[in-house]
Structure formats: structure tokens, C-alpha cells
Design an enzyme around this catalytic site. Structure first.
Site, PDB file in Angstrom:
ATOM      1  CG  ASP A  61      -0.298  -3.547  18.750  1.00 53.85           C
ATOM      2  OD1 ASP A  61      -0.678  -2.367  18.896  1.00 53.85           O
ATOM      3  OD2 ASP A  61       0.405  -3.914  17.811  1.00 53.85           O
ATOM      4  CG  HIS A  62      -0.658   1.295  22.776  1.00 54.22           C
ATOM      5  ND1 HIS A  62       0.603   1.164  22.249  1.00 54.22           N
ATOM      6  CD2 HIS A  62      -1.055   2.563  22.469  1.00 54.22           C
ATOM      7  CE1 HIS A  62       0.942   2.298  21.663  1.00 54.22           C
ATOM      8  NE2 HIS A  62      -0.040   3.170  21.778  1.00 54.22           N
TER       9      HIS A  62
ATOM     10  CG  HIS B 109       1.663   0.138  17.272  1.00 54.16           C
ATOM     11  ND1 HIS B 109       1.311  -0.702  18.310  1.00 54.16           N
ATOM     12  CD2 HIS B 109       2.631   0.942  17.780  1.00 54.16           C
ATOM     13  CE1 HIS B 109       2.036  -0.398  19.388  1.00 54.16           C
ATOM     14  NE2 HIS B 109       2.846   0.585  19.087  1.00 54.16           N
TER      15      HIS B 109
HETATM   16  C1  BG6 Z   1       4.844   2.952  20.972  1.00 53.16           C
HETATM   17  C2  BG6 Z   1       6.171   3.308  20.363  1.00 53.16           C
HETATM   18  O1  BG6 Z   1       4.580   1.591  20.811  1.00 53.16           O
HETATM   19  O2  BG6 Z   1       3.818   3.699  20.327  1.00 53.16           O
HETATM   20  C3  BG6 Z   1       6.440   4.789  20.443  1.00 53.16           C
HETATM   21  O3  BG6 Z   1       7.205   2.593  21.024  1.00 53.16           O
HETATM   22  C4  BG6 Z   1       5.284   5.572  19.877  1.00 53.16           C
HETATM   23  O4  BG6 Z   1       7.642   5.126  19.781  1.00 53.16           O
HETATM   24  C5  BG6 Z   1       3.961   5.103  20.469  1.00 53.16           C
HETATM   25  O5  BG6 Z   1       5.491   6.938  20.158  1.00 53.16           O
HETATM   26  C6  BG6 Z   1       2.795   5.751  19.756  1.00 53.16           C
HETATM   27  O6  BG6 Z   1       1.621   5.481  20.462  1.00 53.16           O
HETATM   28  P1  BG6 Z   1       0.360   6.445  20.326  1.00 53.16           P
HETATM   29  O7  BG6 Z   1      -0.711   5.754  21.103  1.00 53.16           O
HETATM   30  O8  BG6 Z   1       0.776   7.762  20.903  1.00 53.16           O
HETATM   31  O9  BG6 Z   1       0.083   6.565  18.867  1.00 53.16           O
END
Ligand code: BG6
Length: 479
Positions: A171-172, A234
Site C-alpha cells: 500500500d504505497h 490507503h
Molecule cells: C492509487 C490510485 O492507488 O493512488 C489512484 O489507484 C490514485 O487512483 C493514487 O491517483 C494516489 O496516489 P498518490 O500517491 O498520488 O496520493
């Protein structure tokens, strides 16, 4: 078993994530001397390419996506790369892939960034080629299913070949510096923890607002929608980090044990406690943007915005609402957590005409990494006409506080943890399943109640019903 992998195998090596995030992150780690000198990176995907062609492909991706200040000589990094074409759906090509990977000295880390439909055949193929042994780790990128049942299928398939201790689910958001800083804020300071409960916190808000729209991910997004794309993973991870009990250690078992307790304590949400929306044409930053239906080329009931009033049904959080909202085509890109404290129990200044405001802690995750605590202070003066109090911010801008430190993208941290074998910032199976269980129930409620998204203008904060959701409780969304 603890080992630092000396082989990294990237499935989906020509995909969007590889170009935007994985290759730039690996390059940055290499440039900082953080990758073992003998780490070899093998890319695989369907396209036919030689090693040289893949290196050129990687170079182009780095030139396009690496921030200017992180660019440097690429030759050393590109030399680590090789490539093996593969049709992941048939067993035939896996022996050649194993040959390309060679025999690692210490171990192999596999990163699966492909369509979920390829997970099962890929695992079978890896098994057939002997690439699932004790010194192999498996890292999975979302989406891990579309509901609890399909996520279980994926997890079962992976568990057939790898024990949980060797499965790394990304989960980045957990790789983001400020998200980890939330743990430091809560557990490395004395002053917050005694107040971090229903007796002192009125409510919590978590906002993840994006200005982007579909970004060409038409088919994927229309099948997912905001709740599955952003909340299921997230936002629930952020909520769990805010709400969890202090773990005894900062390690994979202790942290994940505490998070899963929170996720399992989430109360079911009624349709009245949610608002969904879909954007229509509007403007963001003065730029006209089309509506979702126009980008998609057809009508759809997929939500591009969702707001939810959630509760964690346990002793600590009894009666404290957690307002969550996320949406595409919002007025600005912002991810933040707001902890709204309660008012002081008695104001000694009431007789002097002063009005009090409760303290508020705002944890800015992106784009600004700020921690702001609002405190009441007296407006300077002789107070002949009564005492005036005003809320003033105590503000820590993280980039200023740590100006020498390199700002890293989330995948740098996560890829390094994968190669080195630290699971703390990866999501365990029981967490994913608890997340899906909660989200599935909400979606089932929407279906049963025939709830369809309300429209909102691109560049606004979602449908007005989302504002009403909070205002019914006397709460205003932080903006
Ligand atoms: C991803 C989603 O997991 O997270 C995207 O699939 C979203 O739709 C993205 O834009 C958002 O990531 P960050 O790091 O830009 O907030």
C-alpha cells in the site's frame, strides 16, 4: 529467513507503474549506494525486447519521470537490468525466465505489478520453474481483488506457494514519509497519547483529494470507483494508524497486530452515513476539464467521490466520528488528517467576553508536509473591553525542519524494505480482508438502497450532501 536479495524480478516491467515509480525509485536507491553491488534486476512482460532494448526503454522512462535534481549518470544502474519476454498465462516461458534470473547467491524478490487476473497463472508458472523456494519473496501490487471473495482467491493462490512471512502486499501510502511520521508524532512524544481518545477528541477527518481525473485508466477505474480505489486501502490504512493502540515495538508483527484490531472494530456504515458523487465538467486552477461521463464516453454509476462517517467501536474511540472523504477532480491536491480536540471543560475567560476554540492538529501528508497545532493565545492589549483570545498555529514545515534530508518517493522505501525483507510497512492478509469486509458491506448497502452518485462540478469539494453529512453533526470539513 532474513536475507538481502541479490535478484529482483519485476513482472509488468514495461507498465505504467514500472516507468513512473519502480525504475525511478530503483535508480535513486542505486545512485545513493543503497543497493547491493551484486543486485541484478530482471524485467519481464509480454513485449518482445532484448536486454539492450529494455535498457533503452528504462533510460527513456528515467529521463521522463526522474525529477531533475535526482538525475545522474545512468550507465551503472542500466547495467543491472536485463529482460525476458513472457506470456504469463502459459507455463512454457517460465523455465527460460528462471534461467535468465539465474541462481541467486542469497535470494530473490519478485514484484508483481500486473493485472490481478495474471496472479494465479504467474504463481503456477513460478512454481513450475522452481522460483518459489525458501529464499524467494513475493511482492503484490494492488488491486488485490475487487471484493473480499476475489481478494481471498488471490491470497489463497499466493499462499499456496508462499508463507505469509514471504508475502509483501504494497500500500504505497505506507511508504510515504509523513505517514510514517504519524507514528513518530503519536509514539515518540508524550503529549499526544494521553489526549488521544474519546474523552479529548471530538472527531477525526481524513481527506485525500486529487485534482486528476481518469488519467487514461478508463476500464480499471470504472470497475473500481473511489471506495475501492482509495478507501479500501490507503484511507483505511491511515485511519488504522491514527486509531491503533501503541504497538510494543516498531516491527511487522506488533504494528500490524494493532492495525488489524482497529480494522476489525470498524462499525458497519449505513447508506445515510455515506455520500457518493461523480464529477461533471468544470474547471481546476482556471483550466476547463471534462466530466467523468465525457472522459468515459458513456454514462456510468461509478463514484469518483465518496464521503463516509465511520466509527471505531472500541473503548478508546467510543462515539468519535471519523469523517473520510476522497475524490477525483477536487479543487486541489491534498492529503491530510485533522484531529479535532474537544473544548476545555470550563472557560475561565467566559466572564471576560472571550470566545474559545478547541485545539486542532492538522497532519499534512501531501503535497505539503506540515504539522500544525492550533493553540489559543491572548491577543496583545490592555483588555479594557474584555479579553480577546485567538487561535494561532504552531507550525512545523517538515521540509524546513529537515532541510538537508533527501525527500524520497514512497516506492524507494518499499522496494528497499522488500529487498531487505522488512514487512512492517506492508499489509498483512488479515488487514486486507478486514478492509474488504467493511467496504463490501457499504457497497452492498448502496446496492440494496439503490444509491447512485450525485453529480458535482469538477473543481468543487464534491456534492453538497457531503458537506451536509458533516454539518448535521456541527462539523465543518477542514479546507
Ligand atoms: C492509487 C490510485 O492507488 O493512488 C489512484 O489507484 C490514485 O487512483 C493514487 O491517483 C494516489 O496516489 P498518490 O500517491 O498520488 O496520493
Amino acid at each position: 529467513m532474513s536475507f538481502t536479495a541479490d535478484r529482483l524480478l519485476l513482472f509488468g516491467a514495461t507498465g505504467d507503474l514500472a516507468q513512473r515509480m519502480l525504475l525511478p525509485s530503483l535508480f535513486a536507491l542505486d545512485a545513493d549506494g543503497l543497493l547491493a553491488p551484486d543486485l541484478k534486476i530482471v524485467g519481464t512482460a509480454r513485449s518482445s525486447m532484448s536486454d539492450g532494448e529494455y535498457r533503452n526503454f528504462a533510460r527513456a522512462a528515467l529521463e521522463k519521470y526522474l525529477p531533475a535534481e535526482r538525475r545522474g549518470s545512468m550507465a551503472g544502474f542500466l547495467n543491472r537490468l536485463s529482460y525476458q519476454p513472457l506470456d504469463a498465462t502459459t507455463l512454457e516461458g517460465y523455465a527460460a525466465l528462471a534461467e535468465k534470473v539465474g541462481a541467486p547467491e542469497r535470494g530473490l524478490a519478485i514484484f508483481l505489478s500486473t493485472a490481478p487476473s495474471l496472479f494465479e497463472p504467474t504463481i503456477k508458472g513460478l512454481q513450475s520453474a522452481g522460483l518459489t523456494g525458501e529464499t524467494v519473496r513475493m511482492c503484490l501490487e494492488k488491486p488485490l481483488g475487487t471484493n473480499l471473495a476475489t481478494s481471498r482467491e488471490i491470497n489463497d493462490a499466493v499462499a499456496g506457494a508462499f508463507p505469509e512471512s514471504r508475502i509483501f502486499r504494497i500500500d504505497h501510502y505506507l511508504g510515504k514519509e509523513t505517514v510514517q511520521n504519524l507514528l513518530a508524532l503519536r509514539f515518540a512524544n508524550l503529549m499526544f497519547e494521553p489526549l488521544w481518545n474519546a474523552a479529548h477528541i471530538d472527531h477525526v477527518q481524513i481527506t485525500v483529494a486529487e485534482t486528476v481525473g481518469l488519467e487514461g485508466r478508463v476500464a480499471f477505474y470504472d470497475d473500481a470507483g473511489a471506495i475501492r480505489d482509495m478507501v479500501q486501502n490507503h484511507m483505511l490504512q491511515l485511519l488504522a494508524l491514527v486509531a491503533m493502540e501503541p504497538p510494543a515495538h516498531f516491527d511487522a508483527t506488533a504494528v500490524r497486530d494493532e492495525k488489524v484490531k482497529v480494522l476489525r472494530a470498524l462499525r458497519g456504515v449505513t447508506s445515510q452515513e455515506t455520500v457518493t458523487g461523480q464529477y461533471r465538467a468544470g474547471a481546476i486552477g482556471g483550466q476547463a476539464v471534462p466530466g467523468y461521463d465525457e472522459e468515459l464516453g458513456k454514462g456510468s454509476d461509478t463514484e469518483t467521490f465518496v464521503a463516509i462517517k465511520a466509527h471505531v467501536d472500541n473503548w478508546r474511540w467510543k462515539g468519535v466520528p471519523f469523517y473520510l472523504r476522497t475524490g477525483k477532480r477536487m479543487p486541489k491536491r491534498v492529503t491530510e488528517i485533522v484531529i479535532q480536540f474537544r473544548c476545555v471543560p470550563h472557560s475561565i475567560f467566559a466572564g471576560k467576553g472571550a470566545t474559545m476554540r478547541p485545539n486542532q492538529l492538522v497532519i499534512g501528508i501531501q503535497p505539503e508536509e506540515n504539522i500544525t497545532l492550533s493553540l489559543m493565545a491572548k491577543v496583545p492589549g490592555l483588555d479594557r473591553e474584555g479579553i480577546r483570545l485567538r487561535s494561532v498555529p504552531l507550525n512545523i514545515a517538515m521540509p524546513d525542519a529537515f532541510s538537508g534530508a533527501v525527500r524520497r518517493i514512497a516506492y524507494e522505501r518499499l522496494l528497499l524494505d522488500l529487498v531487505e525483507g522488512d514487512q512492517t510497512l506492508f499489509v498483512r492478509r488479515d488487514e486486507v480482508e478486514a478492509q474488504w469486509e467493511w467496504v463490501d458491506a457499504i457497497r452492498a448497502g448502496w446496492a440494496a438502497d439503490g444509491l447512485t452518485p450525485k453529480t458535482y462540478t469538477a473543481g468543487s469539494w464534491g456534492p453538497s450532501a457531503a458537506i451536509a453529512l458533516a454539518e448535521r453533526d456541527g462539523v465543518t470539513w477542514h479546507e
